[in-house]
Design a protein around this motif. Sequence first.
Motif: not given
Length: 129
Positions: A2-6, A21, A24-26, A30, A66, A127
């Motif tokens: 999963s990839i999350k953008r801040y 961004a 970016v967290e993957a 981070l 984050a 995680k």
Amino acid sequence: MSIKRYGAEQIGAGDKSLPFARAVEADGWLHVSGQVALENGEIIDGNIVAQTHKAIGNLLAILKEAGYGVEHVVRVGVWLDDPRDFWSFNKIYQEYFGAHPPARACVQSSMMVDCKVEIDCVAYKPKDA
């Protein structure tokens, strides 16, 4: 994975939209984009000390948002406009990262905006942590 953008909708100097961004967290990693001494869309006035505090403060705020802390930072990249600012920068940097020193690169570079320092980082947190 999963990839999350801040902060992909951020505004930079001159009220311009920025096409990246803030972080970016993957998979526990981070990647925080380069931070400068930006406040309300403008670079703050001040010398290397003031701008370093602000740039690192901006970086730490993104880490916190984050769910990461300075202890999770594994690598930092630093760009200084003037190499004569190195020792003043280092003194401030050590206040923030001295207890958890990450790997680091520090170079002199012309800046894309009128600032004295830019700093980015990569952090890691399992995680389940």
